[in-house]
Design an enzyme around this catalytic site. Sequence first.
Site, PDB file in Angstrom:
ATOM      1  N   ASP A 329      71.659  52.197  82.763  1.00  0.00           N
ATOM      2  CA  ASP A 329      72.033  51.569  84.026  1.00  0.00           C
ATOM      3  C   ASP A 329      71.020  50.442  84.251  1.00  0.00           C
ATOM      4  O   ASP A 329      69.922  50.470  83.682  1.00  0.00           O
ATOM      5  CB  ASP A 329      71.960  52.624  85.136  1.00  0.00           C
ATOM      6  CG  ASP A 329      72.130  52.018  86.508  1.00  0.00           C
ATOM      7  OD1 ASP A 329      73.097  51.260  86.688  1.00  0.00           O
ATOM      8  OD2 ASP A 329      71.301  52.289  87.390  1.00  0.00           O
ATOM      9  N   ASP A 522      69.849  56.398  87.392  1.00  0.00           N
ATOM     10  CA  ASP A 522      69.052  56.929  88.503  1.00  0.00           C
ATOM     11  C   ASP A 522      69.838  57.150  89.788  1.00  0.00           C
ATOM     12  O   ASP A 522      69.360  57.839  90.688  1.00  0.00           O
ATOM     13  CB  ASP A 522      67.887  55.984  88.816  1.00  0.00           C
ATOM     14  CG  ASP A 522      68.361  54.745  89.572  1.00  0.00           C
ATOM     15  OD1 ASP A 522      69.351  54.130  89.127  1.00  0.00           O
ATOM     16  OD2 ASP A 522      67.766  54.406  90.597  1.00  0.00           O
TER      17      ASP A 522
END
Length: 631
Positions: A329, A522
């Site tokens: 990400d 996250d």
Amino acid sequence: MKVNKKLIRIIAAAVLLAAAVAIEHCARLDTWQLLLVYMVPYLIAGYDVIAEAAESIVHGEALDEDFLMCVATVGALGIGFLPGADTEFAEAVFVMLFFQVGEMFEDYAEDNSRKSISHLMDIRPDTANVVRGANVAVVPPDTVAVGETIVVKPGEKVPMDGVVTEGESSLNTVALTGESMPRPVTVGDDVSSGCVNVSGLLRVRVTKTFGESTASKIINLVENAADNKSRSETFITKFARIYTPIVVGVAVVLALVPPLLSGAGFAGAFPMWLSRALTFLVVSCPCALVISVPLTFFGGIGGASRRGILVKGGNYMDTLARLGTVVFDKTGTLTKGRFEVTAVHPDKCDGQHLLHLAAHVERYSTHPIAASLKAAYPNEHDGCKVDGIEEVAGQGVRAQVNGQTVCVGNSRMMEAIGAKWRQCHKAGTIVHVAINGVYAGHIVISDALKPDASQAIADLKAAGVGRTVMLTGDRAEVAQAVAAETGVDEFRAELLPEGKVDEVERLLATKREGTTLAFVGDGINDAPVLARADVGMAMGGMGSDAAIEAADVVLMDDKPAKVALAIAIARRTIGIAMQNVWFAIGVKLLVLALAAVGAATMWMAVFADVGVTVLAVLNAMRALRTEHGRA
């Protein structure tokens, strides 16, 4: 304690065995009398092994290593009563004694592993100082409710997650992240349970119950790691279940068939072949395999924990060791996840003055861009006079700074006042500044890269990871800039959460055979992708609870470079486990072959079983060591 008790038993049994050997050589005793003498050290050394074997038989789980050891040693004790056979009382006690030595080494190594993890995870205090009325009460942390205020004194551990409402200090986060550098905190900052308050007194408003705190979740992750068996551990378990009945069957055949076919008659040949069969059984015990391989994985998990990498099970060690694709990400993973000033491009003044003017104009705004400008120029009380602050909807802010009209905003504001603005080659949010209608330059605000992001990608490529990919919901030009700066091989931008899952599905379908895929994220929106990947890796410091829950590996210090370290630790752990497997199998096959033809002694059998186990356990303990940045 467990190791100490076993050591006392071993020493006592060894002393009594030496006494029994001395009695055998000095006194003329009948065979049955000698048996009674040797039974004392035998039972002291092996009573628990006999009990375990009996319990296994009752539960229908016979043919484990305890059963094999009992059969072999009881047979050795009884062989001396057969016609023409020599007694092997001392050998029987030695086999049981050395088996216990191997067990003691196993217990010692496992205790070391557990101490390593428990020391790291000893992060939950037993009490909390909670403000109730006019007093501060010392209470168990699990009795403190969300919303209450706790006081954390210097030197104390933070008992619960919360937000600082009063005070400034530094927090030692080594137990959570493995990092020794204290982290400064002040009013409004989040604090996690398990950190140690280094200096100032803090008042913290509790945001999570004790059971939901960061420390509690980490401890649960580590304690439950053994529930997820690795493929290698499963292989060893299956191997032992098939292997043990086979060797018992071979031993029975070895004891009965050759004497039946012997020209000397069954009674004459049976003692010799029974002795060979018993030696064969001692050699065949799979102790080294069933002890050292799980212990290796446990050590690897403990070693990773000490470096701030929490692996939820041994099976993920296997997966990490075979990583061929790593998908990241962007926001909060490769980047810091917060806006900050990344460039200042002045036109009519120096950069510091440009930043100073913009920060003063945005002084009272709560917008994230304003916060970034104020963070870049925190000297708010520098004597400047700021008047007439006016927010222009959709454009920016105008104010009088020391008598000058300063406009801070987007390109539309510059065009509205007639200032000739210029484009910026950098990706991010561009904040233009004009002084008295004249363009003075611009400031770039963006989500800055983490310091180790580029190094993380370089380390992965050096580790043989063939494909690195970045997925983000951000704009394409921002994603392209981050991809170019970090060196990832591919990127996909403007993705919704389901789009990330689709991309991971595509990458899983096209990955190289025999390799695995990891996703590192996250946020809450990363949870579905973390669960779908072969191994999901979550940022544990800033990451969301949903991401940490869905992940298989948690990086406690939010550093993407720890991905390569996790791979190195996993590969080293697997390598140690395979060394033990091949060493144990190789030695056993050699001695089994010798035992079948009568060339192996009981002492060789002891080495092939207990000696190999001890060496394998000592080798397994190396998995705990990951010092000096190496795996």
